[in-house]
Design an enzyme around this catalytic site. Sequence first.
Site, mmCIF file in Angstrom:
data_model
loop_
_atom_site.group_PDB
_atom_site.id
_atom_site.type_symbol
_atom_site.label_atom_id
_atom_site.label_comp_id
_atom_site.label_asym_id
_atom_site.label_seq_id
_atom_site.Cartn_x
_atom_site.Cartn_y
_atom_site.Cartn_z
ATOM 1 N N HIS A 485 0.834 -1.208 0.000
ATOM 2 C CA HIS A 485 0.000 0.000 0.000
ATOM 3 C C HIS A 485 0.871 1.261 0.000
ATOM 4 O O HIS A 485 0.696 2.148 -0.860
ATOM 5 C CB HIS A 485 -0.903 -0.027 1.239
ATOM 6 C CG HIS A 485 -1.729 1.208 1.445
ATOM 7 N ND1 HIS A 485 -3.076 1.260 1.189
ATOM 8 C CD2 HIS A 485 -1.399 2.455 1.900
ATOM 9 C CE1 HIS A 485 -3.537 2.460 1.463
ATOM 10 N NE2 HIS A 485 -2.529 3.211 1.894
ATOM 11 N N GLU A 486 1.769 1.346 0.949
ATOM 12 C CA GLU A 486 2.596 2.552 1.039
ATOM 13 C C GLU A 486 3.503 2.708 -0.169
ATOM 14 O O GLU A 486 3.784 3.827 -0.603
ATOM 15 C CB GLU A 486 3.416 2.538 2.333
ATOM 16 C CG GLU A 486 2.586 2.615 3.606
ATOM 17 C CD GLU A 486 1.681 3.828 3.661
ATOM 18 O OE1 GLU A 486 2.027 4.870 3.071
ATOM 19 O OE2 GLU A 486 0.608 3.735 4.291
ATOM 20 N N HIS A 489 1.709 4.524 -2.787
ATOM 21 C CA HIS A 489 1.861 5.977 -2.617
ATOM 22 C C HIS A 489 3.217 6.431 -3.168
ATOM 23 O O HIS A 489 3.313 7.468 -3.843
ATOM 24 C CB HIS A 489 1.798 6.336 -1.135
ATOM 25 C CG HIS A 489 0.432 6.375 -0.542
ATOM 26 N ND1 HIS A 489 -0.605 7.105 -1.084
ATOM 27 C CD2 HIS A 489 -0.070 5.790 0.587
ATOM 28 C CE1 HIS A 489 -1.684 6.980 -0.327
ATOM 29 N NE2 HIS A 489 -1.389 6.168 0.687
ATOM 30 N N HIS A 492 3.201 6.708 -6.794
ATOM 31 C CA HIS A 492 2.438 7.893 -7.197
ATOM 32 C C HIS A 492 3.349 9.120 -7.207
ATOM 33 O O HIS A 492 3.203 10.019 -8.053
ATOM 34 C CB HIS A 492 1.283 8.076 -6.209
ATOM 35 C CG HIS A 492 0.145 8.894 -6.712
ATOM 36 N ND1 HIS A 492 -0.965 9.174 -5.946
ATOM 37 C CD2 HIS A 492 -0.086 9.513 -7.900
ATOM 38 C CE1 HIS A 492 -1.809 9.904 -6.636
ATOM 39 N NE2 HIS A 492 -1.295 10.133 -7.826
#
Length: 712
Positions: A485-486, A489, A492
């Site tokens: 998940h991180e 980020h 991104h």
Amino acid sequence: MAATAGLPTTVDYDPDIPEATSIFAELSPLYMHAPQFDEVADGEWQGIIEEAIAINLAEVDAIANNPNPPTFDNTLVEMERSGQVFSRSYAAFSQIVGANINPTIAEADAALAPQIAAMNDSIYLNADLFARVRAIYDNRAAMAMTAEDAMLLENYYQEFVHRGALLGDEAQAELRTINGRLSTLSSQISQLITQGQNQAAIVVDTREELAGLSDGQIAAAANLATERGHDGKYMLTVSNTTGVPIIGQLQDRGTRERIYRASVDRNQTGETSTLPMIRETIALRNRRAQLFGEPTHANWQMYDRMVSDPARAIGFMTDMVPALRATQEREAAVLQERIAADGESFTLAPWDWEYYAGLVRQERYALDNEEIKQYFVVDRVLEDGIFYMAGELYGLTFEQRDDIPTYHPDVSVYTVFQDGEPIALFYFDPMQRDSKRGGAWMSNFVEQSHLLGLRPVVTNTQNIAPPAPGEPALATWDDVTTMFHEFGHALHGIFADQQYPSISGTNTARDWVEFPSQFHENFAAVPEVLQRYARHHETGEVIPDELVQAINRSSRFNQGHSFGEIIAASLLDMEWASLDPSAATPSDVMAFEAEALQRIGLRSDLVPPRYRTPYFRHIFEHGYDAGYYAYTWTEMLHHDAYSYVVENGGMNREMGDHIVETFLGAGHSKSYEQMFRDFTGRDPRVEPLLEARGLIPDDDGVTGVDGAEGAL
């Protein structure tokens, strides 16, 4: 001279900008301008940032006072160039506040918070500056702009209005006071939450009371007790969330209850109580909403979201409550039966739920979380799992560096290459420690920007339980998915490809920024990826197929708890954010919470919200107030988006290029709806989320616990 020196002019204009004297005066000489953490002593940060604030304000005043007519270049572009000294210094400092705080840093943070709020007010309440922005905005139909230019202009205008540029002088003066006080409260609440989590640890006298924990966990508990002055005993810590993972292992019911109560009761009494500050925060937010003529704080806060109407966000979640409540009732009945099977007569309590859910999960699905954990070595998950996924999808490779100073020895740094070309730096800080706040997050030390010629420098921070001395750092399955998940980020930020820093990378709305991160969680379970990183820490054996199948089979089990705690917290957030500003602020925070949970209608007596109000850091410090729903909203987006991946070839470079082109590398250069349609060719659908959560039948007609029919 600073950034404003190059303004296009029709008359000579030479504004006086103070020169910076700190290490952040210029771009760092380190690779990709990584922060020089080793060059700043703890006691120097406050002075450095106060100087940066003064420089930023001088740069903005120079833009506002330019005697030449306002243009896109001499106003908006110069706004994007301004504040670089502040951005460089505060990005580094804020990470230290979150990941390696000490009393000196805490004192500096508390002192700086109102100054930064005042700086922002001075910018967005600058009448001359807003007049220039408004003149450009009013003339936008006659201007030739790129799509990114148009988005930048729209964002600036909306932000000025949102921050009070259209208010009268008296209202603006009150707004400045409110914002300054809110910033102070946010800093204080955050620090108290960290202290409360640390102080909530319990001391256990005997090893027998820890039955169910592994030898390594027990050794770590003994070491922690010794470190904190309790030789010969054991210490168990609470987690950032209400739920404490080890409750699922502890066989002793008394120990389970102790650690549960320590978790849910923290920050309510004594020196770490946040309740008076929370009540004041709510009152100030409501008064601010009144100043803007908004019916609630949520209406004011959600102005720039993908979901801008609070009623839509609330309805999206409350529509799922009947089915979720039914699932909780079914699961509670199953767990009560399992208690009876042990010959026990007590009634299921919240501290029993995860323990007996673990037993049922193991018996029905042959899933033992502690056994699974043996296959997840933290470094291997990162380097053989996450990095492999990034290579297959995006052509990325990673090279660890030893020449970049960090803020803590636990942190590692990697150069990120795409097809052999360096494109970013990535920092990784995985382990829990007392100086780190709870949870997990990604942030930027350097924002990508073509205008400024900067490539991204990003960091991931987590709180994985540290091992006993000499043991490997092992991750739970939840830790693993959080790592993916991180890193979503991080990607991104890494793939940001924008001209302007303010709309680059992760500078997007709360209910969009969690989409790329949750989307990448899916790749943790892709067999090709899983088999590379899931290897036993002693034997090197690849995780057996039966354990993988057990993970898959049990993925929709216990949704009453795992999804229920999230929806309860999300709706609790909206309860606080939807108060009538003209009414009196609730005098008793915990009484209001109890009434709110009753209105929400879930079994919060058995499944408490993921965060209770006193330690709900997301909505009092992280900026997720009226926004915690974003995790569920973006979960809907990611389930639907990943179904597109599965239907169109899966994990390959062609798909990765499409991901980057349509949303991962787009920052906020387009609307959120458009980015989703560009990727999938359709608007988002809720059905994949409901199927994944077991709230409607899948293709095999299975829902909820043990195949019971769902209610939705």
